[in-house]
Structures are given as structure tokens and as C-alpha cells.
Design a protein around this motif. Structure first.
Motif, PDB file in Angstrom:
ATOM      1  N   THR A   1       0.836  -1.196   0.000  1.00  0.00           N
ATOM      2  CA  THR A   1       0.000   0.000   0.000  1.00  0.00           C
ATOM      3  C   THR A   1       0.871   1.246   0.000  1.00  0.00           C
ATOM      4  OG1 THR A   1      -1.954   1.002   1.028  1.00  0.00           O
ATOM      5  CG2 THR A   1      -0.213   0.268   2.524  1.00  0.00           C
ATOM      6  N   GLU A   2       0.240   2.418  -0.085  1.00  0.00           N
ATOM      7  CA  GLU A   2       0.972   3.687   0.001  1.00  0.00           C
ATOM      8  C   GLU A   2       0.891   4.197   1.438  1.00  0.00           C
ATOM      9  OE1 GLU A   2       2.752   4.894  -2.324  1.00  0.00           O
ATOM     10  OE2 GLU A   2       2.041   3.751  -4.043  1.00  0.00           O
ATOM     11  N   VAL A   3       1.963   4.792   1.902  1.00  0.00           N
ATOM     12  CA  VAL A   3       2.004   5.354   3.252  1.00  0.00           C
ATOM     13  C   VAL A   3       2.051   6.869   3.133  1.00  0.00           C
ATOM     14  CG1 VAL A   3       3.356   5.534   5.368  1.00  0.00           C
ATOM     15  CG2 VAL A   3       3.162   3.343   4.210  1.00  0.00           C
ATOM     16  N   SER A   4       1.069   7.526   3.761  1.00  0.00           N
ATOM     17  CA  SER A   4       1.040   8.987   3.704  1.00  0.00           C
ATOM     18  C   SER A   4       1.269   9.543   5.110  1.00  0.00           C
ATOM     19  CB  SER A   4      -0.309   9.462   3.154  1.00  0.00           C
ATOM     20  OG  SER A   4      -1.342   8.954   3.969  1.00  0.00           O
ATOM     21  N   GLY A   5       1.401  10.829   5.185  1.00  0.00           N
ATOM     22  CA  GLY A   5       1.630  11.484   6.476  1.00  0.00           C
ATOM     23  C   GLY A   5       2.778  12.460   6.373  1.00  0.00           C
ATOM     24  N   ARG A   6       2.835  13.383   7.339  1.00  0.00           N
ATOM     25  CA  ARG A   6       3.848  14.436   7.289  1.00  0.00           C
ATOM     26  C   ARG A   6       5.232  13.910   7.670  1.00  0.00           C
ATOM     27  NH1 ARG A   6       0.117  18.343  10.336  1.00  0.00           N
ATOM     28  NH2 ARG A   6      -1.260  19.075   8.691  1.00  0.00           N
ATOM     29  N   ARG A   7       5.260  13.042   8.665  1.00  0.00           N
ATOM     30  CA  ARG A   7       6.576  12.602   9.132  1.00  0.00           C
ATOM     31  C   ARG A   7       7.000  11.309   8.451  1.00  0.00           C
ATOM     32  NH1 ARG A   7       6.947   8.595  12.891  1.00  0.00           N
ATOM     33  NH2 ARG A   7       5.052   7.894  13.929  1.00  0.00           N
ATOM     34  N   GLU A   8       8.301  11.096   8.421  1.00  0.00           N
ATOM     35  CA  GLU A   8       8.874   9.868   7.853  1.00  0.00           C
ATOM     36  C   GLU A   8       8.419   8.673   8.705  1.00  0.00           C
ATOM     37  OE1 GLU A   8      11.728   7.777   5.266  1.00  0.00           O
ATOM     38  OE2 GLU A   8      10.651   9.674   5.137  1.00  0.00           O
ATOM     39  N   PRO A   9       7.915   7.619   8.072  1.00  0.00           N
ATOM     40  CA  PRO A   9       7.484   6.445   8.858  1.00  0.00           C
ATOM     41  C   PRO A   9       8.663   5.773   9.561  1.00  0.00           C
ATOM     42  CG  PRO A   9       6.691   6.340   6.580  1.00  0.00           C
ATOM     43  CD  PRO A   9       7.688   7.447   6.638  1.00  0.00           C
TER      44      PRO A   9
END
Length: 198
Positions: free
Chosen positions: A56-64
Motif C-alpha cells: 500500500t501507500e504510506v502517507s503522512g507528514r513525518r517519515e514512517p
């Protein structure tokens, strides 16, 4: 084995503990995506089945918090609370843990991640978690402070390596016995079918 020099610690003193990646809603599979997500169904006692993980794609402001060898996944929910070690089989995969895991990362050089994963699955640690978990009628929840307070006994590094080696040998023996039992069952089933066929 001489454990007289073993130290007693709490889990929070030897690891950093963070929650899995905060997906909003259902984890949707996306064709051709570069990231895999480890969910409960992808884990077993000796590791992660990377082939079964959803892409899947991972979104969000910070680096996972990308998973790497030596990380330990620990389920926050469920009636079986077994630690799973992320080992070298992850290769170059970009992977994150689902939100229902805690991600444990060893923060001291005198702690072998494989030993810590083994220890968390043993009776003293499991008893602590069992006694302090929040249970509903259906599922058990491990709160982060409970996990952080888990007692850990740390023998010297060479002893940790010996214990891991012994545990791995016993696991291989268990796997061989399981395979042998399956083969024996197939032989007996074949014999019974031959008798039926006359």
C-alpha cells in the motif's frame, strides 16, 4: 549456565517503544505500491511472512518508522501476545508495522534483539503482561505503560547468544517433528485409501 551476573531491567530502559504506523481506516491494497504493511496475520513465532503482507501507500507528514533487522513487533491487542523479531529476511523491503503493534527497538549494545524477543515470549514476561493487561470479554489489550514496565533479565552477551542458539535449535527440532508427523499421517491416509480400494 551461570546467570549470577545477569542484570534486571525494565523494557523501557533497554528499548525505544513506539506504536505502529497510524493508518486512518482500512489498509487498502494498492497495485504496484512500494511499501508493505505487517499485520497480525503475517506474523508467526519465528518471523514475518513477507509474501503475505499487503502492499500500500504510506502517507503522512513525518517519515514512517521503517522496519529494519533487529526490530521487535509486539501486539497491543489480542489473546496471544508474542514478540516477533524482524530478521535479515526483510532484505531491502520498505515495511511498516500496522497500528495494532508496538515497535520495539533495542537501544543498548549489551542487548541482543533475538534474546529480547525470546525473553518476552517466556513465562516471567508473559505472566507480567497477563496480570496487568486490560481485558474485555472478547480481547486483551496491553497498554504501553504495562509493556514498558515488563521485567527483563539480561545475562552477559555471550550467554544471550547461547540461549538464542539453543532456542533456534529447539525450534528447528520442533519444525522437523511437525514435518515428520505430517508425512506419517499422509502414509497412513494413503494406506487406508489403498485398503478401501482393495
Amino acid at each position: 549456565m551461570n546467570f549470577l551476573r545477569a542484570q534486571k531491567e525494565t523494557l523501557s530502559n533497554i528499548t525505544s517503544i513506539v506504536a505502529g504506523h497510524p493508518f486512518r481506516g482500512k489498509i487498502e491494497p494498492i497495485e504496484g505500491a512500494k511499501t508493505v504493511v505487517v499485520q497480525m496475520r503475517d506474523t508467526f513465532s519465528s518471523g514475518v511472512d513477507w509474501t503475505s503482507c499487503v502492499r500500500t501507500e504510506v502517507s503522512g507528514r513525518r517519515e514512517p518508522d521503517w522496519l529494519r533487522p533487529g526490530d521487535i513487533l509486539f501486539p497491543a491487542r489480542g489473546n496471544v501476545s508474542l514478540a516477533v523479531l524482524v530478521n535479515e529476511s526483510i532484505g531491502s523491503l520498505h515495511a511498516v508495522a500496522a497500528p495494532h503493534f508496538f515497535l520495539l527497538r533495542v537501544s543498548r549494545p549489551d542487548v541482543l534483539p533475538a534474546y529480547l524477543a525470546w525473553w518476552l515470549n517466556q513465562e516471567p514476561a508473559q505472566r507480567h503482561l497477563e496480570q496487568n493487561a486490560q481485558s474485555s470479554t472478547l480481547v486483551r489489550n496491553i497498554a504501553r505503560p504495562v509493556l514498558e514496565a515488563t521485567p527483563v533479565v539480561l545475562p552477559p552477551l555471550p550467554r544471550q547468544k547461547q540461549i538464542v542458539g539453543l532456542a533456534n535449535a529447539m525450534q528447528r527440532e520442533e519444525d522437523l517433528l511437525h514435518s515428520l508427523r505430517q508425512t506419517n499421517q499422509q502414509i497412513m491416509t494413503g494406506l487406508a485409501r489403498d485398503l478401501l480400494a482393495g
